[in-house]
Design a protein around this motif. Sequence first.
Motif, PDB file in Angstrom:
ATOM      1  N   THR A  50       0.828  -1.180   0.000  1.00 41.39           N
ATOM      2  CA  THR A  50       0.000   0.000   0.000  1.00 41.39           C
ATOM      3  C   THR A  50       0.867   1.236   0.000  1.00 41.39           C
ATOM      4  O   THR A  50       1.859   1.226   0.670  1.00 41.39           O
ATOM      5  CB  THR A  50      -0.878   0.049   1.233  1.00 41.39           C
ATOM      6  OG1 THR A  50      -0.068  -0.174   2.337  1.00 41.39           O
ATOM      7  CG2 THR A  50      -2.056  -0.825   1.323  1.00 41.39           C
ATOM      8  N   ASN A  75       0.989  -5.550   0.942  1.00 40.50           N
ATOM      9  CA  ASN A  75      -0.249  -5.229   1.656  1.00 40.50           C
ATOM     10  C   ASN A  75      -0.015  -4.861   3.114  1.00 40.50           C
ATOM     11  O   ASN A  75      -0.956  -4.543   3.835  1.00 40.50           O
ATOM     12  CB  ASN A  75      -1.228  -6.403   1.572  1.00 40.50           C
ATOM     13  CG  ASN A  75      -1.987  -6.427   0.256  1.00 40.50           C
ATOM     14  OD1 ASN A  75      -3.082  -5.915   0.153  1.00 40.50           O
ATOM     15  ND2 ASN A  75      -1.388  -7.005  -0.769  1.00 40.50           N
ATOM     16  N   ASN A 118      -0.529  -9.683   7.065  1.00 44.26           N
ATOM     17  CA  ASN A 118      -1.673 -10.429   6.546  1.00 44.26           C
ATOM     18  C   ASN A 118      -1.219 -11.870   6.380  1.00 44.26           C
ATOM     19  O   ASN A 118      -0.397 -12.172   5.507  1.00 44.26           O
ATOM     20  CB  ASN A 118      -2.143  -9.833   5.223  1.00 44.26           C
ATOM     21  CG  ASN A 118      -2.829  -8.507   5.416  1.00 44.26           C
ATOM     22  OD1 ASN A 118      -3.934  -8.445   5.926  1.00 44.26           O
ATOM     23  ND2 ASN A 118      -2.168  -7.420   5.030  1.00 44.26           N
ATOM     24  N   ASP A 135     -10.026   2.432  -3.978  1.00 47.93           N
ATOM     25  CA  ASP A 135      -9.011   2.518  -2.933  1.00 47.93           C
ATOM     26  C   ASP A 135      -8.323   3.876  -2.926  1.00 47.93           C
ATOM     27  O   ASP A 135      -7.988   4.421  -1.869  1.00 47.93           O
ATOM     28  CB  ASP A 135      -7.965   1.422  -3.121  1.00 47.93           C
ATOM     29  CG  ASP A 135      -8.469   0.046  -2.730  1.00 47.93           C
ATOM     30  OD1 ASP A 135      -9.500  -0.042  -2.041  1.00 47.93           O
ATOM     31  OD2 ASP A 135      -7.818  -0.953  -3.106  1.00 47.93           O
ATOM     32  N   ASN A 194      -5.397 -10.071   9.348  1.00 47.69           N
ATOM     33  CA  ASN A 194      -4.249  -9.271   9.754  1.00 47.69           C
ATOM     34  C   ASN A 194      -3.890  -9.383  11.230  1.00 47.69           C
ATOM     35  O   ASN A 194      -4.743  -9.569  12.098  1.00 47.69           O
ATOM     36  CB  ASN A 194      -4.444  -7.803   9.351  1.00 47.69           C
ATOM     37  CG  ASN A 194      -5.549  -7.112  10.119  1.00 47.69           C
ATOM     38  OD1 ASN A 194      -5.380  -6.757  11.281  1.00 47.69           O
ATOM     39  ND2 ASN A 194      -6.687  -6.901   9.468  1.00 47.69           N
ATOM     40  N   ASP A 197      -7.306  -7.490  -4.382  1.00 46.29           N
ATOM     41  CA  ASP A 197      -7.893  -7.122  -3.092  1.00 46.29           C
ATOM     42  C   ASP A 197      -8.409  -5.693  -3.111  1.00 46.29           C
ATOM     43  O   ASP A 197      -7.806  -4.815  -3.731  1.00 46.29           O
ATOM     44  CB  ASP A 197      -6.832  -7.185  -1.981  1.00 46.29           C
ATOM     45  CG  ASP A 197      -6.594  -8.586  -1.468  1.00 46.29           C
ATOM     46  OD1 ASP A 197      -7.552  -9.349  -1.376  1.00 46.29           O
ATOM     47  OD2 ASP A 197      -5.434  -8.899  -1.148  1.00 46.29           O
ATOM     48  N   ARG A 218      -8.461  -2.645  -0.735  1.00 47.43           N
ATOM     49  CA  ARG A 218      -7.675  -2.312   0.451  1.00 47.43           C
ATOM     50  C   ARG A 218      -8.282  -1.223   1.322  1.00 47.43           C
ATOM     51  O   ARG A 218      -7.800  -0.968   2.421  1.00 47.43           O
ATOM     52  CB  ARG A 218      -6.265  -1.888   0.030  1.00 47.43           C
ATOM     53  CG  ARG A 218      -5.519  -2.984  -0.705  1.00 47.43           C
ATOM     54  CD  ARG A 218      -4.089  -2.587  -0.974  1.00 47.43           C
ATOM     55  NE  ARG A 218      -3.473  -3.503  -1.919  1.00 47.43           N
ATOM     56  CZ  ARG A 218      -2.319  -3.264  -2.530  1.00 47.43           C
ATOM     57  NH1 ARG A 218      -1.673  -2.140  -2.288  1.00 47.43           N
ATOM     58  NH2 ARG A 218      -1.822  -4.142  -3.382  1.00 47.43           N
ATOM     59  N   TRP A 230      -7.623   0.804   5.037  1.00 49.64           N
ATOM     60  CA  TRP A 230      -7.171   2.187   4.918  1.00 49.64           C
ATOM     61  C   TRP A 230      -8.182   3.175   5.485  1.00 49.64           C
ATOM     62  O   TRP A 230      -7.802   4.131   6.170  1.00 49.64           O
ATOM     63  CB  TRP A 230      -6.936   2.522   3.446  1.00 49.64           C
ATOM     64  CG  TRP A 230      -5.742   1.846   2.846  1.00 49.64           C
ATOM     65  CD1 TRP A 230      -4.817   1.065   3.479  1.00 49.64           C
ATOM     66  CD2 TRP A 230      -5.343   1.891   1.473  1.00 49.64           C
ATOM     67  NE1 TRP A 230      -3.871   0.628   2.603  1.00 49.64           N
ATOM     68  CE2 TRP A 230      -4.162   1.118   1.355  1.00 49.64           C
ATOM     69  CE3 TRP A 230      -5.861   2.506   0.337  1.00 49.64           C
ATOM     70  CZ2 TRP A 230      -3.499   0.960   0.144  1.00 49.64           C
ATOM     71  CZ3 TRP A 230      -5.203   2.340  -0.872  1.00 49.64           C
ATOM     72  CH2 TRP A 230      -4.031   1.578  -0.967  1.00 49.64           C
ATOM     73  N   GLN A 259      -3.806   7.008   1.656  1.00 52.74           N
ATOM     74  CA  GLN A 259      -2.985   5.939   1.120  1.00 52.74           C
ATOM     75  C   GLN A 259      -3.175   5.908  -0.390  1.00 52.74           C
ATOM     76  O   GLN A 259      -4.129   6.498  -0.920  1.00 52.74           O
ATOM     77  CB  GLN A 259      -3.393   4.586   1.714  1.00 52.74           C
ATOM     78  CG  GLN A 259      -3.690   4.601   3.200  1.00 52.74           C
ATOM     79  CD  GLN A 259      -2.481   4.901   4.044  1.00 52.74           C
ATOM     80  OE1 GLN A 259      -1.366   4.539   3.694  1.00 52.74           O
ATOM     81  NE2 GLN A 259      -2.691   5.563   5.185  1.00 52.74           N
ATOM     82  N   ARG A 266      -2.262   3.380  -4.190  1.00 52.63           N
ATOM     83  CA  ARG A 266      -1.728   2.187  -4.845  1.00 52.63           C
ATOM     84  C   ARG A 266      -1.717   2.414  -6.344  1.00 52.63           C
ATOM     85  O   ARG A 266      -2.556   3.153  -6.878  1.00 52.63           O
ATOM     86  CB  ARG A 266      -2.540   0.951  -4.488  1.00 52.63           C
ATOM     87  CG  ARG A 266      -4.001   1.038  -4.919  1.00 52.63           C
ATOM     88  CD  ARG A 266      -4.847  -0.142  -4.503  1.00 52.63           C
ATOM     89  NE  ARG A 266      -4.433  -1.383  -5.149  1.00 52.63           N
ATOM     90  CZ  ARG A 266      -5.159  -2.499  -5.117  1.00 52.63           C
ATOM     91  NH1 ARG A 266      -6.308  -2.515  -4.449  1.00 52.63           N
ATOM     92  NH2 ARG A 266      -4.730  -3.571  -5.719  1.00 52.63           N
TER      93      ARG A 266
END
Length: 480
Positions: free
Chosen positions: A35, A172, A183, A259, A356, A425, A427, A431, A476, A478
Amino acid sequence: MSHPEEITRRQLLRRVGITAFAVGPGASLLAACATGGGNTPSAAPTTAAAGAVSPKNPFGVDAKKPLEVVIFSGGYTDSYAKDGHEPLYTKAYPGVTIKHTGTQQIGTQLRPRFLAGDAPDVVNNSGPESLDLAALANEGHLADLTPLWDAPSVDDPNKKIRDTITPAAIENAKLNGKDLVLNYTVSHRGLWYNAKLFATKGWKLPQTWEEFLALGETAKKEGIHLFAFPGQKGPYYQLWNMLYTAAKIGGNQVIIDIDNLVDNAWKSPAVKAAVEAWLNVQLKYSDKSYLGLDHTQVQVKHLQNKVLFYPCGSWLENEMMKDKPADFEYAIAPFPNVTAGDVMPYGAIQVGVGENFFVGAKGKNVQGGLEYLRIMLSKEGAKDFTAKTKNLTIVNGGAEGVDLPPGLVSAAKAQDAAGTDIITDARFEGWYKPLFDYAWQQQNTLMAGRMSVDEYLDKIQKKADDVKADSSVAKQSRNS
């Protein structure tokens, strides 16, 4: 369609270490598992070693120092920790005391403790009451895991941990540009069904939405609902279901945009088509009374062949093992093609890392917490977890020699068929937890037919816009 971080069949064979899966006489070898930074990192630094540092004790753990471990006791239960990982820790550090807590109320039990400065050392943060990881990171409660990735493996001191696990787990792990979250599992999410029922009826898995609805009509005549949505606990399964269907329609960029808080990402044609499709199935082929049931109650209905397809992850089989009758065999089905122009072909499946864990940066035994995770990432720790939970971990070779159930073998076959067509995924759950919670909480109203698709997406987009505009929320990002 593939992206750099996605896990291919061959990569999984190497990274997760499942070298062979015999699915029957003459069967081929199968892949069997599954991330970016924003604001200034605020994780507290790992405190200095309390004991002597060595390859066997890279963090300088003081064996006299107690360790506290809190585990979410959901589908996996907490036996894998209490009867597996914790005994491995006490074997390595004789005389140590471990305080173990298993709970389904992670947030309720731990939030006051973090506020009071009384953090546990290791937390398995999962379930509907999971803690907001981004908020904990911003408050400096998550220990930096970079020393863990660079520590020597329990199995081979000449190898770093980072070289013994699925790389996607490290990618991740990031919040605010720092490695803060482990994770631990590789999971498959899709539509679960009873393979024995399909075999008995001579039914084939639907590949198009038209075939899916036609099967719903056939099943309805036999008193079986095509689909079920539980209204109490676990309705976020359906949020995943809609999002991964949207990715099937529009490609993984749909989820990447959500995300990254891209403007109007929630109102993209692919998301709207996915939500409309599943709402239609809910209104025509499900039972609204299930809105009053929790996920395990609906999963029992599934086992009773009152529900044909149930959206969930590969932990489902272990969670329901005690209730599963002999005539029920879990198997996973890919999402049918919703439109003629779906970007990802039929057979695309979601594979990702999850479940996680973190080490409390302000806990009393940070070194012990890091060492506990290192032991979890040993082959012995991973193999024991897989044996107890019937789920795969991120550890290379962590499932070798374990007898896996039909559902997981089915997931391996589905992934093998998917090749590089792996759905990524989402995320934002970790986040921007308030956004994730709001999105699935609003689904009860939507799935009850008391809200239109446009109203639902407007609400979620407004919430996403508010998160994006809130300068107090660390952002965040990605790229893939």
